[in-house]
Enzyme design. Structure first.
Site, PDB file in Angstrom:
ATOM      1  N   THR A   1       2.225  -0.673  -9.042  1.00  0.00           N
ATOM      2  CA  THR A   1       1.093  -1.590  -8.925  1.00  0.00           C
ATOM      3  C   THR A   1       0.327  -1.235  -7.657  1.00  0.00           C
ATOM      4  O   THR A   1       0.849  -1.361  -6.554  1.00  0.00           O
ATOM      5  CB  THR A   1       1.570  -3.045  -8.853  1.00  0.00           C
ATOM      6  OG1 THR A   1       2.312  -3.355 -10.030  1.00  0.00           O
ATOM      7  CG2 THR A   1       0.384  -4.001  -8.740  1.00  0.00           C
TER       8      THR A   1
ATOM      9  N   LYS B   1      -3.492  -4.510 -14.650  1.00  0.00           N
ATOM     10  CA  LYS B   1      -2.195  -4.876 -14.066  1.00  0.00           C
ATOM     11  C   LYS B   1      -2.381  -5.899 -12.956  1.00  0.00           C
ATOM     12  O   LYS B   1      -1.553  -6.805 -12.779  1.00  0.00           O
ATOM     13  CB  LYS B   1      -1.486  -3.646 -13.515  1.00  0.00           C
ATOM     14  CG  LYS B   1      -0.109  -3.945 -12.878  1.00  0.00           C
ATOM     15  CD  LYS B   1       0.870  -4.536 -13.881  1.00  0.00           C
ATOM     16  CE  LYS B   1       2.168  -5.031 -13.250  1.00  0.00           C
ATOM     17  NZ  LYS B   1       3.015  -3.978 -12.687  1.00  0.00           N
TER      18      LYS B   1
ATOM     19  N   LYS C   1       3.190  -8.444  -1.716  1.00  0.00           N
ATOM     20  CA  LYS C   1       2.363  -7.239  -1.857  1.00  0.00           C
ATOM     21  C   LYS C   1       1.303  -7.412  -2.935  1.00  0.00           C
ATOM     22  O   LYS C   1       0.103  -7.186  -2.703  1.00  0.00           O
ATOM     23  CB  LYS C   1       3.249  -6.041  -2.203  1.00  0.00           C
ATOM     24  CG  LYS C   1       2.477  -4.780  -2.618  1.00  0.00           C
ATOM     25  CD  LYS C   1       3.404  -3.666  -3.051  1.00  0.00           C
ATOM     26  CE  LYS C   1       4.056  -3.888  -4.396  1.00  0.00           C
ATOM     27  NZ  LYS C   1       3.144  -3.594  -5.534  1.00  0.00           N
TER      28      LYS C   1
END
Length: 322
Positions: free
Chosen positions: A110, A186, A254
């Site tokens: 990602t 995503k 994150k």
């Protein structure tokens, strides 16, 4: 082994899987099960031993893959690790400069869409091909080759990746002919996943505070309109008192930071995602960053004095989600 099967294997591209964690191990083993030649790579010796025990070949250094592999799958944590593997650090070269021209890199981490776009341009200038292919579905689906892959790249990237995608994915979403679109989708998925986990933790904290039996509450909500995939999947971790990480708190620190940064760049306010980010950041600040992301409920326990279910010996089947 027959001469025919030996000949078939000799014509197949050798696939290198870099990152043999919960997701990467499942992918590597799915490729093996699909009959593809695979070399696994991980810094952790126990991960290499586990893949070797499953019948795969292993290397400890990504650079060693360049001599044999023409398809590389990066199943690492973040853009920094992608950068280090491909381009090296502290003046040391990386894998990209050693791969044969025309080799394919399948990037599964990602990362920010802008980074994926730029990575495609950099690899293209080096004569390499990128498929921007973030994954979703968790460790259990990785292990049985049923991941959801959000992919974008040139038609030749999809053609080269087809054997790997067929082995590792239940669904491949073709989202465009250039890197960046896969990572964009995503990011939307991670926005929703992070928000839903934080909401599930808050809802359970509310129920516990009101004195509702947590097991009974889970039973009711999973059969009601308020249910979500994340509620159904993560609340059992809370009920078991088991925060062994399948997807850790720091993953969503994150990822929701990526969501926040992308929204800021687009001048799009996202207060719901920002609130979820604060809860995960608080959990990380409490020292819970490496625990399962369901441990975000411990923020509520600490601030409201909640008694959470204790660990027990009855564990449900657990499927993580990155």
């Amino acid at each position: 082994m027959s001469d025919e099967s030996t000949s078939d294997e000799s014509t197949q591209a050798i696939h290198g899987v870099i990152g043999l964690g919960a997701m990467g191990m499942g992918i590597a083993r799915s490729l093996l099960d699909g009959g593809l030649p695979v070399i696994g790579c991980d810094l952790a010796a126990d991960a290499r031993v586990a893949f070797a025990d499953a019948g795969g070949r292993v290397h400890s250094s990504p650079l060693a893959l360049a001599e044999e592999c023409s398809v590389i799958l990066l199943v690492v944590v973040n853009a920094h690790q992608v950068e280090t593997v491909l381009f090296g650090d502290e003046g040391r070269g990386g894998l990209a400069e050693r791969l044969a021209p025309g080799s394919l890199v399948i990037q599964c981490a990602t990362v920010a869409p802008a980074y994926a776009e730029a990575l495609g341009e950099r690899l293209d200038a080096m004569g390499l091909v990128l498929l921007d292919a973030p994954i979703s579905g968790g460790a259990a689906r990785a292990a049985c080759g049923q991941l959801s892959v959000m992919a974008s790249g040139r038609p030749e990237a999809f053609a080269m990746a087809e054997p790997a995608l067929e082995a590792m994915a239940g669904t491949v979403h073709r989202l465009g002919d250039a890197p960046g679109a896969g990572s964009s989708v995503k990011l939307v998925n991670q926005h929703l996943a992070g928000v839903h986990i934080a909401a599930a933790a808050e809802a359970m904290a509310l129920g516990i505070r009101m004195g509702i039996d947590p097991e009974r509450l889970y039973e009711v909500i999973t059969q009601s309109a308020g249910n979500s995939w994340m509620f159904e999947n993560r609340v059992p971790h809370i009920l078991e008192g088991d925060y062994t990480p399948l997807s850790a708190v720091d993953i969503f620190v994150k990822d929701l930071n990526l969501v926040h940064d992308t929204g800021r760049d687009l001048r799009l306010a996202m207060p719901v995602a920002a609130s979820a980010l604060q809860q995960f950041t608080a959990a990380s600040g409490m020292g819970l960053g490496r625990e399962d992301d369901a441990a975000v409920i411990k923020v509520y326990a600490a601030t409201a004095g909640l008694d959470l279910p204790a660990a027990n010996d009855t564990h449900l089947d657990r499927e993580g989600e990155e």
